[in-house]
Structure formats: C-alpha cells, structure tokens
Design an enzyme around this catalytic site. Structure first.
Site, short mmCIF file in Angstrom:
data_model
loop_
_atom_site.label_atom_id
_atom_site.label_comp_id
_atom_site.label_asym_id
_atom_site.label_seq_id
_atom_site.Cartn_x
_atom_site.Cartn_y
_atom_site.Cartn_z
N HIS A 128 0.96 -1.18 -0.02
CA HIS A 128 -0.18 -0.17 -0.22
C HIS A 128 0.91 1.48 0.04
O HIS A 128 0.96 2.57 -0.65
CB HIS A 128 -0.80 -0.45 0.58
CG HIS A 128 -2.79 -0.62 1.69
ND1 HIS A 128 -2.23 -2.36 1.03
CD2 HIS A 128 -3.21 -1.21 0.15
CE1 HIS A 128 -2.98 -2.72 0.62
NE2 HIS A 128 -3.77 -2.34 -0.32
N ARG A 155 -10.42 2.98 -2.68
CA ARG A 155 -10.14 2.58 -1.27
C ARG A 155 -10.34 3.49 -0.19
O ARG A 155 -10.11 4.12 0.02
CB ARG A 155 -8.43 2.62 -1.26
CG ARG A 155 -8.73 1.02 -2.55
CD ARG A 155 -6.37 1.25 -2.37
NE ARG A 155 -6.17 -0.19 -2.45
CZ ARG A 155 -5.79 -0.11 -4.27
NH1 ARG A 155 -6.32 0.54 -5.03
NH2 ARG A 155 -5.52 -1.87 -4.98
N ARG A 169 -15.27 0.45 -1.17
CA ARG A 169 -15.08 -0.38 -0.63
C ARG A 169 -14.68 -0.26 0.68
O ARG A 169 -14.37 0.84 0.87
CB ARG A 169 -13.56 -0.98 -1.32
CG ARG A 169 -12.98 -2.67 -0.85
CD ARG A 169 -11.76 -2.57 0.29
NE ARG A 169 -10.58 -1.80 0.09
CZ ARG A 169 -9.97 -2.24 -0.40
NH1 ARG A 169 -9.77 -3.10 -0.87
NH2 ARG A 169 -8.49 -1.37 -0.42
N GLU A 189 -10.82 -12.80 -2.31
CA GLU A 189 -8.83 -12.16 -2.29
C GLU A 189 -8.53 -13.31 -1.61
O GLU A 189 -7.49 -13.38 -0.93
CB GLU A 189 -9.04 -11.02 -1.71
CG GLU A 189 -9.76 -9.61 -2.11
CD GLU A 189 -9.61 -8.89 -1.70
OE1 GLU A 189 -8.25 -7.29 -1.34
OE2 GLU A 189 -10.06 -8.10 0.08
N ASN A 246 -4.58 -8.36 -6.17
CA ASN A 246 -2.94 -8.22 -5.49
C ASN A 246 -2.92 -8.82 -3.87
O ASN A 246 -1.57 -9.49 -3.71
CB ASN A 246 -3.32 -7.26 -4.49
CG ASN A 246 -2.91 -5.89 -5.52
OD1 ASN A 246 -2.78 -6.13 -6.97
ND2 ASN A 246 -3.62 -4.47 -5.31
N ASP A 247 -3.92 -9.80 -3.35
CA ASP A 247 -3.96 -10.29 -2.24
C ASP A 247 -4.96 -11.85 -2.31
O ASP A 247 -4.03 -12.31 -2.11
CB ASP A 247 -5.71 -9.54 -1.31
CG ASP A 247 -4.87 -8.53 -0.40
OD1 ASP A 247 -3.97 -8.62 0.22
OD2 ASP A 247 -5.85 -7.87 -0.54
N ARG A 250 3.00 -9.82 0.20
CA ARG A 250 3.05 -8.79 -0.88
C ARG A 250 4.05 -7.89 -0.48
O ARG A 250 4.25 -6.17 -1.72
CB ARG A 250 1.76 -8.56 -1.20
CG ARG A 250 0.60 -7.47 -0.40
CD ARG A 250 -0.52 -7.56 -0.63
NE ARG A 250 -0.80 -5.52 -1.44
CZ ARG A 250 -2.17 -5.73 -1.20
NH1 ARG A 250 -3.44 -6.33 -1.55
NH2 ARG A 250 -2.39 -4.35 -2.49
N CYS A 253 -9.21 -6.40 -9.62
CA CYS A 253 -9.42 -4.45 -9.59
C CYS A 253 -8.22 -4.18 -9.06
O CYS A 253 -7.35 -3.33 -8.72
CB CYS A 253 -10.68 -3.67 -8.71
SG CYS A 253 -10.84 -4.84 -7.39
C1 PEP Z 1 -6.60 -6.53 -4.42
O1 PEP Z 1 -6.15 -7.00 -3.25
O2 PEP Z 1 -5.76 -6.86 -5.39
C2 PEP Z 1 -7.32 -4.95 -4.32
C3 PEP Z 1 -7.67 -4.63 -5.01
O3 PEP Z 1 -7.33 -4.66 -2.54
P1 PEP Z 1 -5.95 -3.76 -2.31
O4 PEP Z 1 -4.99 -3.75 -2.85
O5 PEP Z 1 -6.34 -2.39 -1.66
O6 PEP Z 1 -5.43 -4.75 -1.12
MG MG Z 2 -7.12 -6.42 -1.64
#
Ligand code: PEP
Ligand code: MG
Length: 389
Positions: A4, A109, A145, A244, A267-268, A278, A315
C-alpha cells in the site's frame, strides 16, 4: 509493487524504489542519483550518457501514458465491449480518472481518509468525501470498498494489541464486523452519498458466505435506520464480495449466489494463495500472478459469477500486464478497474486482441501445471507468437 505504500506513492506521483539495507547504506549523503522507478533501478553518479538515455525513455513513457489517445469506449478487435474503470485511492486521483476517460470507479479504497487523520472520521466527514467522489464522477458507476485497515495499513490512533502476523489478523471486514459502530458510520455515509446515484458497496477480505451475510445484514439495518430518519438512499444498492482469499474461492458458487457482484482483488489473492507477503521484498520473486493455482482460481471465480448471472470484475493490479490481460479476457472478464494511468496501454492491448485469440491463450495457460511451463509460454507470447498457441 502492490504494497500500500507503493500504491499511495503512485497516487501521489512520487517515484519509489525499494532497496535492500546494504545497498541503501552504500549511498553517501549528497550523492547524485538517477532513480528509474518504472524498472526499479538506481544509478549512482550517472554520467551524461545515462541521462541522455533516460531523457529518451522519459519521452517514450510520456507517449505511452498519453491521455489524449484514449477512446471513451473500449472494444476488442472483434468488437466485444470492455469497461475500463479507475481505482481511486485519494480524491486527487479523480483528475486523472477524468483525463483518462474512466468509465466509473471500480474500486474506491476508503481507508486513506482514515489513515491521514488523528481520529476516526465522523459520518458527516465521510459523507462529505464520498459525496464529492460521486459528484465528480457525474453519474458514472462508483464502487465503494468498505474500510480495509490492518495488514500494512495501520491507524496511528487505534491502539490494537500487537499482532505477530497483521496480514492474517484484524484486517478489513474482520475489523468492520468487530467494530460495528465504525462500520455503520461508514455504511450510512456510503448510502447517503449514493442516493439517486449508481453506487455499489463491496467488502474486502471476505472468507466465507457467513462473513458476507453478516456484513449484508448490517447494511440492511443501516438502511432501516436511514428509512426511519427519513434520509434518502437507494434500497437497491448492490452489495459485492472481493475475492481475495483461497477460502472464498472454495465457496465461490455460494458467494456468487448470495452476492450481487464479485470483484477479484488479485493483489491479495496472490498473496494469500501463495503465502507470499506482498510487502516483503525478500520473497517478491515468489509473488507470481501466473502461478497455475492463481490462473485456475481466477478462471473458477469468473465462470462461477457468469454461471450465476452476476457481474464480475477485477480490481487488482494484474491487468496492467498485457499478457495477463489477454488471459483475463480469455476467461471472460470484461470489467477492469485499474490504476488509470495505465488506461492507454490496456485499451491498446484490448483493441489489438481478437477474443478468439485471448480464449486460446487462456485455454493453453490453464493446461499447465508448472510455473516454468507458463513462463515458457508467456515468453513465446512476448515474442509475438500468439497465433502459435
Ligand atoms: C487487491 O487486493 O487486489 C485489491 C484491489 O485491494 P488492495 O490492493 O487495496 O488490498
Ligand atoms: Mg486487497
């Protein structure tokens, strides 16, 4: 790339390169540097030759991110409609969203206004922010979200017990379900901002149907309260699940039945499926979007959503990779929410891709059981041999 800190730096337009401590310690105060935050390279005392090369690269990058090239609608080479929406982290992201012709917000977010304050923002403060977001999108769809704090997004003013594994701890929907007052304030603010608009609400880190149902029940209670108070909102606000977690993939059919839509948080999903933090550069080479388990999970999620007639989008940052984008098109994804600066290259890839080719690519990639096989195939794709698959 998906921590993040990196996400927020991109929103702020701040180049960021992560170096190991030994390398960072080797840089003297006042030393001249050239940072290539696209490729993750730092040059110490670059000479004129390096500068000249980078002036060229900088111009090429500007051309790649040329907003004037973006068409308001995106179609594959054979004419299939694809939607490109923006991931919004800060309200300042709305300007590029407009410039790059985003067809709405696929992921807001919401946690960043919480992170930059000294206390939880009130319902009124939140309403102000969300309303601005909705107003500036001028009728285009907006997906809120709910709060995703914990993991690598800690609140300085929330003194939680120390967690040995914050990514496995009190994060996202778990925090919201445990802190009902805070959750309700946010939901009420979302619902009020969405009155008469096309907004949706989705929940991060859902691990079971029960999580989703518990969150949905609270939304319905908030709706009843607003009703009693005579405050306008949309009763038909659609509620979705972020996919996720591996556990969510295992119950995707039931989730697709209950929820109004699903959105892949790649991403998660990658982090949790592969057990690769990550944010940890030591294991970043193991963070592989093209791992067969990830490919098969995504296929399973998309097929299940489509079979249940539910909207499905992605996303996470995965779709910025043109080869992975072909795979995603091939498994049936048509809704992409992205770091909008990538819109020109993503749109170009979609426009150049006939769907039949994307489907072939996906079919081939799904047959591999080894990472090395997928990688070898991606190399042939990169070399422009898509027709050979
Ligand atoms: C993800 O996990 O892909 C996502 C879009 O949420 P974030 O990156 O905010 O965890
Ligand atoms: Mg996420």
């Amino acid at each position: 790339m998906t921590s993040h800190n990196a996400i927020i730096c991109r929103s702020l337009g701040i180049p960021m390169v992560v170096l190991g401590r030994d390398l960072a310690d080797g840089i003297a105060d006042g030393e001249e540097l050239l940072m290539d935050a696209v490729q993750g390279i730092v040059f110490l005392q670059p000479g004129e030759e390096v500068y000249a090369k980078y002036r060229e690269l900088d111009n090429a990058l500007k051309a790649l991110h040329n907003a004037s090239e973006v068409q308001p609608e995106t179609r594959t080479r054979c004419g299939v409609r694809v939607h490109i929406r923006a991931n919004i982290n800060l309200l300042s992201d709305l300007k590029p969203a407009e410039k790059f012709k985003a067809e709405g917000v696929g992921l807001y977010r919401s946690e960043f206004p919480f992170i930059v304050r000294n206390d939880f923002p009130s319902e009124e403060e939140q309403y102000g922010i969300y309303k601005k977001l909705v107003d500036q999108m001028k009728g285009k769809p907006v997906t809120f979200r709910t709060l995703d704090i914990g993991g690598d997004k800690m609140l300085s003013y929330y003194s939680n017990v120390h967690e040995a594994n914050p990514f496995l701890g009190m994060r996202a929907i778990r925090f919201s379900l445990q802190n009902r007052d805070i959750f309700c304030q946010q939901l009420r603010a979302f619902l009020r901002a969405g009155a008469g608009e096309d907004t949706r609400i989705m929940f991060p880190l859902i691990s079971s149907v029960d999580d989703f149902v518990a969150a949905r029940d609270i939304v319905h209670e908030c709706m009843d309260e607003l009703d009693d108070e005579g405050i306008p909102f949309r009763r038909d606000t659609r509620l979705g699940v972020m996919m996720e977690l591996p556990s969510a993939v295992e119950v995707v059919d039931e989730l697709a039945e209950e929820a109004d839509f699903l959105s892949i948080g790649s991403n998660d999903l990658i982090q949790y499926m592969l057990a690769v933090d990550r944010t940890n550069e030591q294991v970043s080479k193991l963070y592989l979007a093209h791992h067969p388990a990830i490919l098969r999970s995504m296929k399973r999620i998309v097929s299940s959503a489509l079979a249940h007639g539910k909207d499905i989008s992605i996303c996470g940052d995965l779709s910025a990779d043109p080869l992975m984008l072909k795979f995603l098109l091939g498994i049936g994804l048509r809704n992409f929410s992205i770091d909008i600066i990538n819109a020109p290259s993503i749109q170009r890839t979609v426009q150049e891709t006939p769907l039949a080719q994307a489907e072939k690519v996906a079919k081939t990639m799904l047959e591999f059981g080894r990472i090395s096989e997928v990688e070898a195939f991606l190399e042939t794709l990169k070399a422009g041999a898509a027709e050979a698959c």
